[in-house]
Write a protein that holds these residues in place. Structure first.
Motif, mmCIF file in Angstrom:
data_model
loop_
_atom_site.group_PDB
_atom_site.id
_atom_site.type_symbol
_atom_site.label_atom_id
_atom_site.label_comp_id
_atom_site.label_asym_id
_atom_site.label_seq_id
_atom_site.Cartn_x
_atom_site.Cartn_y
_atom_site.Cartn_z
ATOM 1 N N VAL A 12 0.937 -1.188 0.053
ATOM 2 C CA VAL A 12 -0.056 -0.036 0.099
ATOM 3 C C VAL A 12 0.805 1.249 0.100
ATOM 4 O O VAL A 12 0.552 2.182 -0.745
ATOM 5 N N LEU A 13 1.992 1.306 0.893
ATOM 6 C CA LEU A 13 3.072 2.281 0.973
ATOM 7 C C LEU A 13 3.507 2.569 -0.469
ATOM 8 O O LEU A 13 3.855 3.535 -0.880
ATOM 9 N N ASP A 14 4.027 1.431 -1.040
ATOM 10 C CA ASP A 14 4.718 1.527 -2.325
ATOM 11 C C ASP A 14 3.865 2.107 -3.479
ATOM 12 O O ASP A 14 4.161 2.704 -4.302
ATOM 13 N N SER A 15 2.254 1.642 -3.406
ATOM 14 C CA SER A 15 1.566 2.353 -4.570
ATOM 15 C C SER A 15 1.416 3.662 -4.382
ATOM 16 O O SER A 15 1.206 4.449 -5.353
ATOM 17 N N PHE A 16 1.635 4.079 -3.406
ATOM 18 C CA PHE A 16 1.402 5.723 -3.331
ATOM 19 C C PHE A 16 2.627 6.368 -3.122
ATOM 20 O O PHE A 16 2.723 7.556 -2.775
ATOM 21 N N ASN A 17 3.724 5.694 -3.476
ATOM 22 C CA ASN A 17 5.185 6.349 -3.588
ATOM 23 C C ASN A 17 5.604 6.821 -2.114
ATOM 24 O O ASN A 17 6.429 7.522 -2.189
ATOM 25 N N TRP A 18 5.359 6.015 -1.158
ATOM 26 C CA TRP A 18 5.691 6.236 0.077
ATOM 27 C C TRP A 18 7.088 5.735 0.427
ATOM 28 O O TRP A 18 7.895 6.038 1.120
#
Length: 167
Positions: free
Chosen positions: A5-11
């Motif tokens: 989830v964090l990766d998909s929002f570029n976090w």
């Protein structure tokens, strides 16, 4: 799952070194009630490895959790009160003295006394405001509904529990 989830929002990306997850919690059923902070740290190593670290810090939600803390608090408040009386007496004496015989209030030690006194008064006010906030939070946490135990965890009990939290 959270990583994706964090990766998909570029976090998170290839240059991320660390992921820090923090959560605050209250244990109102402890005696005295406890506030706590949970930190979970994921360190991403350059070689592709992952190290994990978990930290838990807690503190009581009361003014003084031991007799020693209470005694130290009373001593400190007494010393602040005595300094306030001493400095107030000195200021009144200064105002009542004839203008040609007034002692100096501008020496470094008098100024240091006033700065220390003002700082201590701010600390006392801050301390009591913090106690009021901690007491309010502990009372609110104590009023929260208790979770049903697994033996009583019927669908109706869980639904009632969730409805109580939604209020």
């Amino acid at each position: 799952k959270a990583q994706y989830v964090l990766d998909s929002f570029n976090w998170l990306d290839s240059s991320t070194n660390q992921l820090l997850v923090q959560a605050a919690f209250v244990n109102a059923q402890a005696s005295p009630p406890m506030f706590g902070v949970l930190e979970i740290i994921f360190n991403f190593e350059r070689s592709g490895g992952l190290t994990k670290e978990i930290r838990v810090q807690s503190l009581p939600a009361t003014a003084a959790s031991s007799t020693l803390e209470f005694v130290l608090l009373v001593v400190w408040l007494s010393l602040v009160g005595l300094e306030l009386l001493r400095s107030g007496y000195k200021a009144i004496k200064y105002c009542q003295a004839p203008s040609d015989k007034k002692p100096s209030l501008t020496d470094i030690w008098s100024l240091s006394d006033w700065v220390t006194l003002l700082f201590s008064i701010v600390l006392v006010i801050n301390y009591f405001l913090l106690l009021a906030e901690m007491d309010f939070a502990a009372q609110e946490a104590a009023n929260l509904p208790s979770a049903p135990v697994s033996a009583d965890a019927t669908t109706t009990a869980l639904q009632t529990y969730h409805e109580a939290w939604d209020k």
